[in-house]
Scaffold this motif. Structure first.
Motif, PDB file in Angstrom:
ATOM      1  N   LEU A 160       0.786  -1.204   0.199  1.00 53.05           N
ATOM      2  CA  LEU A 160      -0.060   0.248   0.049  1.00 53.05           C
ATOM      3  C   LEU A 160       0.994   1.151   0.104  1.00 53.05           C
ATOM      4  O   LEU A 160       0.426   2.573  -0.300  1.00 53.05           O
ATOM      5  N   THR A 161       1.937   1.116   0.670  1.00 52.12           N
ATOM      6  CA  THR A 161       2.647   2.488   0.894  1.00 52.12           C
ATOM      7  C   THR A 161       2.918   3.221  -1.078  1.00 52.12           C
ATOM      8  O   THR A 161       3.222   3.998  -1.192  1.00 52.12           O
ATOM      9  N   VAL A 162       3.505   1.888  -1.818  1.00 55.44           N
ATOM     10  CA  VAL A 162       3.312   1.835  -3.695  1.00 55.44           C
ATOM     11  C   VAL A 162       2.626   2.602  -4.076  1.00 55.44           C
ATOM     12  O   VAL A 162       2.217   3.417  -4.851  1.00 55.44           O
ATOM     13  N   CYS A 163       1.292   2.065  -3.340  1.00 55.52           N
ATOM     14  CA  CYS A 163       0.010   2.208  -3.838  1.00 55.52           C
ATOM     15  C   CYS A 163      -0.320   4.086  -4.023  1.00 55.52           C
ATOM     16  O   CYS A 163      -1.547   4.719  -4.302  1.00 55.52           O
ATOM     17  N   ILE A 164      -0.398   3.978  -2.753  1.00 52.54           N
ATOM     18  CA  ILE A 164      -0.434   6.143  -1.844  1.00 52.54           C
ATOM     19  C   ILE A 164       0.553   5.993  -2.388  1.00 52.54           C
ATOM     20  O   ILE A 164      -0.059   8.169  -3.150  1.00 52.54           O
ATOM     21  N   GLU A 165       1.581   6.014  -3.186  1.00 53.60           N
ATOM     22  CA  GLU A 165       2.437   6.916  -3.360  1.00 53.60           C
ATOM     23  C   GLU A 165       1.715   7.384  -4.875  1.00 53.60           C
ATOM     24  O   GLU A 165       1.760   8.838  -5.427  1.00 53.60           O
ATOM     25  N   ALA A 166       1.497   5.936  -5.026  1.00 53.66           N
ATOM     26  CA  ALA A 166       1.000   6.571  -7.002  1.00 53.66           C
ATOM     27  C   ALA A 166      -0.349   6.948  -6.986  1.00 53.66           C
ATOM     28  O   ALA A 166      -0.405   8.504  -8.202  1.00 53.66           O
ATOM     29  N   HIS A 167      -0.847   7.011  -5.650  1.00 48.86           N
ATOM     30  CA  HIS A 167      -2.409   7.481  -6.117  1.00 48.86           C
ATOM     31  C   HIS A 167      -1.730   9.398  -5.540  1.00 48.86           C
ATOM     32  O   HIS A 167      -2.134  10.547  -6.608  1.00 48.86           O
ATOM     33  N   ARG A 168      -1.182   9.479  -4.862  1.00 44.15           N
ATOM     34  CA  ARG A 168      -0.866  11.055  -4.544  1.00 44.15           C
ATOM     35  C   ARG A 168       0.054  11.769  -5.963  1.00 44.15           C
ATOM     36  O   ARG A 168      -0.166  13.293  -6.010  1.00 44.15           O
ATOM     37  N   LYS A 169       0.476  10.730  -6.926  1.00 46.37           N
ATOM     38  CA  LYS A 169       1.406  11.338  -7.821  1.00 46.37           C
ATOM     39  C   LYS A 169       0.412  11.677  -8.789  1.00 46.37           C
ATOM     40  O   LYS A 169       0.350  13.367  -9.350  1.00 46.37           O
TER      41      LYS A 169
END
Length: 360
Positions: A160-169
């Motif tokens: 989820l850390t990677v998924c959150i990063e992608a969402h914020r981008k």
């Protein structure tokens, strides 16, 4: 019959994993690396939600076989499609993390929908095979290593850390207030008709432009099996029914294809039909002035044909209720979000954003 996972329990576990991801800490690097790998351009979009839902299921019940697809396979399997549709997808929107796939049922797709278990899957596209093997072997490791619920939750948090990063981008704001309207139209046409993902970019452009005129606009993912109206983009009434259906094409359209689309719009009882086509080799449908008039008389619909991105945008911007400054400031970010919504490649999102550098 296999294992039934309670949706409320799953939601609680997913929220806990999300909190763990946001807070950071010492999360397992293997799962962070796998999550980044599965977000590469060549990786199938379904593999990220497949990974998330498998770890979520294991974090809910240690008896779960993480290679499950359908619950009828064994007494240890669960329905990964049900858990994804009922818990993972809605909470990804509510909490704010990006699953790469944007549909309501991301696992109702190849290679999962025809099999009961990962062990049955044999036919995989050559380009997808390395990603599938990494996904499968990692989920096998969860079972062989007898992951506890907490270990599975921490693995999910790492993903989820990677998924959150992608969402914020994808949520970043793109501003175009420093350019003039004619330049914006020309720049947009040049961008959406070049590079990769041209069909998706054309569709996103049309949706973002319609956002300047209609209060509610829906844009469908390409090849979406759940689409129930003709057209790619729709302006909606207050009750959610389409007022306008727009077909978006990046290849030549014949008079017969236009008529087929207008007929389908009529059958769906949608009062307005529009075609936006931008393609080399397209023979103009407007050279014969009676073409559109004949279709309108035959089918009782209002029909609009635009044969380039610039002509479509120019028409809409002339009739938009928004003033020029509002269009200039909001359209660049609008098309960015529309592109992200229908899964345009990240490199193209970055290329669009680079055209509008931060004025600060």
């Amino acid at each position: 019959m296999g294992i039934r996972i309670d949706k409320r329990t799953a939601a609680y576990v997913l929220e806990a994993a999300f909190t763990e991801a946001v807070e950071g800490g010492d999360l397992p690097e293997h799962w962070v690396h796998l999550a980044r790998t599965l977000r590469e351009e060549k990786a199938p979009r379904t593999y990220t939600p497949a990974l998330c839902v498998a770890l979520l299921a294991r974090a809910c019940n240690e008896a779960v076989d993480p290679l499950s697809i359908k619950d009828e396979y064994s007494d240890r399997t669960y329905s990964h499609r049900t858990l994804a549709h009922g818990v993972l997808v809605p909470l990804s929107v509510e909490l704010g993390f990006d699953l790469k796939a944007t549909g309501r049922e991301p696992l109702n797709n190849q290679p999962f929908f025809r099999y009961n278990h990962y062990s049955e899957i044999e036919r995989i596209q050559r380009s997808a095979r390395p990603y599938f093997e990494q996904l499968k072997s990692s989920l096998q490791m969860v079972d062989v290593a007898r992951y506890t619920r907490q270990q599975a939750q921490s693995a999910l948090a790492a993903v989820l850390t990677v998924c959150i990063e992608a969402h914020r981008k994808k949520r970043r704001v793109v501003s175009g207030s420093a350019i003039v309207e004619a330049s914006l139209i020309a720049q947009t046409e040049a961008f959406v008709t070049s590079g990769s993902d041209v069909p998706r970019k054309l569709q996103a452009c049309v949706a973002a432009a319609l956002d300047m005129t209609y209060p509610e606009v829906a844009s469908r993912r390409l090849n979406d099996p759940s689409r129930d109206f003709p057209g790619d983009v729709h302006a909606l009434r207050a009750d959610g029914t389409p007022l306008l259906a727009v077909e978006v094409r990046g290849k030549p359209v014949t008079p017969e294809e236009l008529e087929q689309f207008v007929r389908s719009v009529t059958d769906a009882d949608i009062p307005r039909a529009a075609l936006v086509v931008h393609a080399a080799g397209h023979r103009s449908l407007l050279l014969n002035s009676t073409t559109v008039v004949r279709l309108e008389r035959a089918y009782g619909r209002v029909v609009k044909v635009s044969e380039s991105v610039s002509s479509f945008m120019r028409d809409l911007f002339v009739w938009s209720s928004h003033d020029t400054l509002e269009i200039l400031s909001s359209f660049p970010d609008g098309i960015y979000k529309r592109m992200a919504e229908i899964e345009v490649a990240q490199q193209e999102l970055d290329r669009w954003a680079s055209l509008f550098p931060d004025e600060d």
